[in-house]
Design a protein around this motif. Structure first.
Motif, PDB file in Angstrom:
ATOM      1  N   ARG A  65       0.836  -1.214   0.000  1.00 14.27           N
ATOM      2  CA  ARG A  65       0.000   0.000   0.000  1.00 14.27           C
ATOM      3  C   ARG A  65       0.866   1.258   0.000  1.00 14.27           C
ATOM      4  O   ARG A  65       1.935   1.276   0.581  1.00 14.27           O
ATOM      5  N   GLU A  66       0.338   2.317  -0.637  1.00 16.04           N
ATOM      6  CA  GLU A  66       1.066   3.584  -0.662  1.00 16.04           C
ATOM      7  C   GLU A  66       0.282   4.733  -0.039  1.00 16.04           C
ATOM      8  O   GLU A  66       0.852   5.569   0.650  1.00 16.04           O
ATOM      9  N   ALA A  67      -1.022   4.793  -0.266  1.00 12.95           N
ATOM     10  CA  ALA A  67      -1.837   5.900   0.247  1.00 12.95           C
ATOM     11  C   ALA A  67      -1.960   5.794   1.764  1.00 12.95           C
ATOM     12  O   ALA A  67      -2.126   4.697   2.303  1.00 12.95           O
ATOM     13  N   PRO A  68      -1.870   6.928   2.471  1.00 14.73           N
ATOM     14  CA  PRO A  68      -1.865   6.893   3.934  1.00 14.73           C
ATOM     15  C   PRO A  68      -3.057   6.166   4.573  1.00 14.73           C
ATOM     16  O   PRO A  68      -2.864   5.354   5.482  1.00 14.73           O
ATOM     17  N   TRP A  69      -4.277   6.444   4.121  1.00 14.23           N
ATOM     18  CA  TRP A  69      -5.440   5.784   4.719  1.00 14.23           C
ATOM     19  C   TRP A  69      -5.467   4.299   4.382  1.00 14.23           C
ATOM     20  O   TRP A  69      -5.833   3.463   5.225  1.00 14.23           O
ATOM     21  N   LEU A 166     -13.641   0.300  11.883  1.00 18.49           N
ATOM     22  CA  LEU A 166     -13.013   1.186  12.857  1.00 18.49           C
ATOM     23  C   LEU A 166     -12.253   2.310  12.157  1.00 18.49           C
ATOM     24  O   LEU A 166     -12.403   3.484  12.503  1.00 18.49           O
ATOM     25  N   VAL A 167     -11.467   1.958  11.157  1.00 19.64           N
ATOM     26  CA  VAL A 167     -10.714   2.976  10.423  1.00 19.64           C
ATOM     27  C   VAL A 167     -11.673   3.918   9.698  1.00 19.64           C
ATOM     28  O   VAL A 167     -11.472   5.140   9.698  1.00 19.64           O
ATOM     29  N   ALA A 168     -12.736   3.387   9.113  1.00 21.81           N
ATOM     30  CA  ALA A 168     -13.721   4.236   8.412  1.00 21.81           C
ATOM     31  C   ALA A 168     -14.362   5.222   9.369  1.00 21.81           C
ATOM     32  O   ALA A 168     -14.536   6.401   9.035  1.00 21.81           O
ATOM     33  N   ALA A 169     -14.708   4.768  10.567  1.00 21.08           N
ATOM     34  CA  ALA A 169     -15.323   5.664  11.551  1.00 21.08           C
ATOM     35  C   ALA A 169     -14.346   6.756  11.971  1.00 21.08           C
ATOM     36  O   ALA A 169     -14.720   7.935  12.066  1.00 21.08           O
ATOM     37  N   LEU A 170     -13.104   6.396  12.196  1.00 19.20           N
ATOM     38  CA  LEU A 170     -12.103   7.391  12.577  1.00 19.20           C
ATOM     39  C   LEU A 170     -11.804   8.348  11.424  1.00 19.20           C
ATOM     40  O   LEU A 170     -11.620   9.549  11.626  1.00 19.20           O
ATOM     41  N   ARG A 171     -11.819   7.826  10.207  1.00 25.91           N
ATOM     42  CA  ARG A 171     -11.577   8.667   9.034  1.00 25.91           C
ATOM     43  C   ARG A 171     -12.721   9.670   8.867  1.00 25.91           C
ATOM     44  O   ARG A 171     -12.486  10.845   8.570  1.00 25.91           O
TER      45      ARG A 171
END
Length: 178
Positions: A65-69, A166-171
């Motif tokens: 992966r390259e993109a931060p998210w 979890l990541v989606a909610a934080l994003r």
């Protein structure tokens, strides 16, 4: 090592003796001391093995992966999948370290901090709102991930689904704050 992790997870560090572990592993109690001079050395080895396994899984996931998210999501999925794949190691690695001997606690915290450095770097690369306390943000994320073994059920959502949610909610909350 697997027997040690299982017994530490089941009974806790204080309640598990080297004799208990040796008996379960089919060894003589004195033989344990040939491999590990003390129970502290044994728990450190179990902890280190768990950190290495999760670290390797996260590193492999990040390589693609390259993109931060996307990198953060891949790391969280790998972390949670690894943590939930071996409940005994998970219990050892997410246990409260505050009651341990100070020297042992420092040893385990050093291992944990080395692993968590990946998440420091991942969170540093995210486009979060100015003024966001990235340390608290990261600790919130890791706390949620590491608490999952206490409520997770194999017949429910997959570890990957949980990590992604979890990541989606934080994003989403990070986007709303900016």
């Amino acid at each position: 090592m697997a027997v040690s992790a299982r017994l530490f997870a089941r009974g806790g560090f204080d309640a598990t003796s080297m004799r208990d572990i040796a008996g379960e592993a089919g060894m003589l109690a004195g033989s344990m001391y040939y491999h590990f001079p003390s129970k502290n050395d044994l728990i450190a080895a179990v902890y280190e093995q768990g950190v290495a396994e999760i670290g390797s899984a996260v590193d492999s996931a990040l390589a693609e992966r390259e993109a931060p998210w996307a990198r953060l999501e891949a790391a969280c999925v790998a972390h949670l999948e690894s943590l939930l794949a071996d409940r005994a190691h998970a219990a050892v690695m997410t246990a409260d370290l505050s009651r341990l001997d100070p020297k042992l606690r420092r040893r385990l915290v050093t291992l944990r901090d080395g692993y968590e450095r990946r998440f420091v770097d991942l969170v540093a690369a995210l486009p979060l709102a100015p003024g966001t306390d990235r340390t608290l943000w990261r600790l919130q994320l890791l706390g949620a991930l590491n608490w999952t073994p206490t409520w997770y059920r194999a017949d429910g959502k997959s570890p990957a689904t949980i990590a992604r949610a979890l990541v989606a909610a934080l994003r989403t909350s990070a986007a709303e704050a900016s």
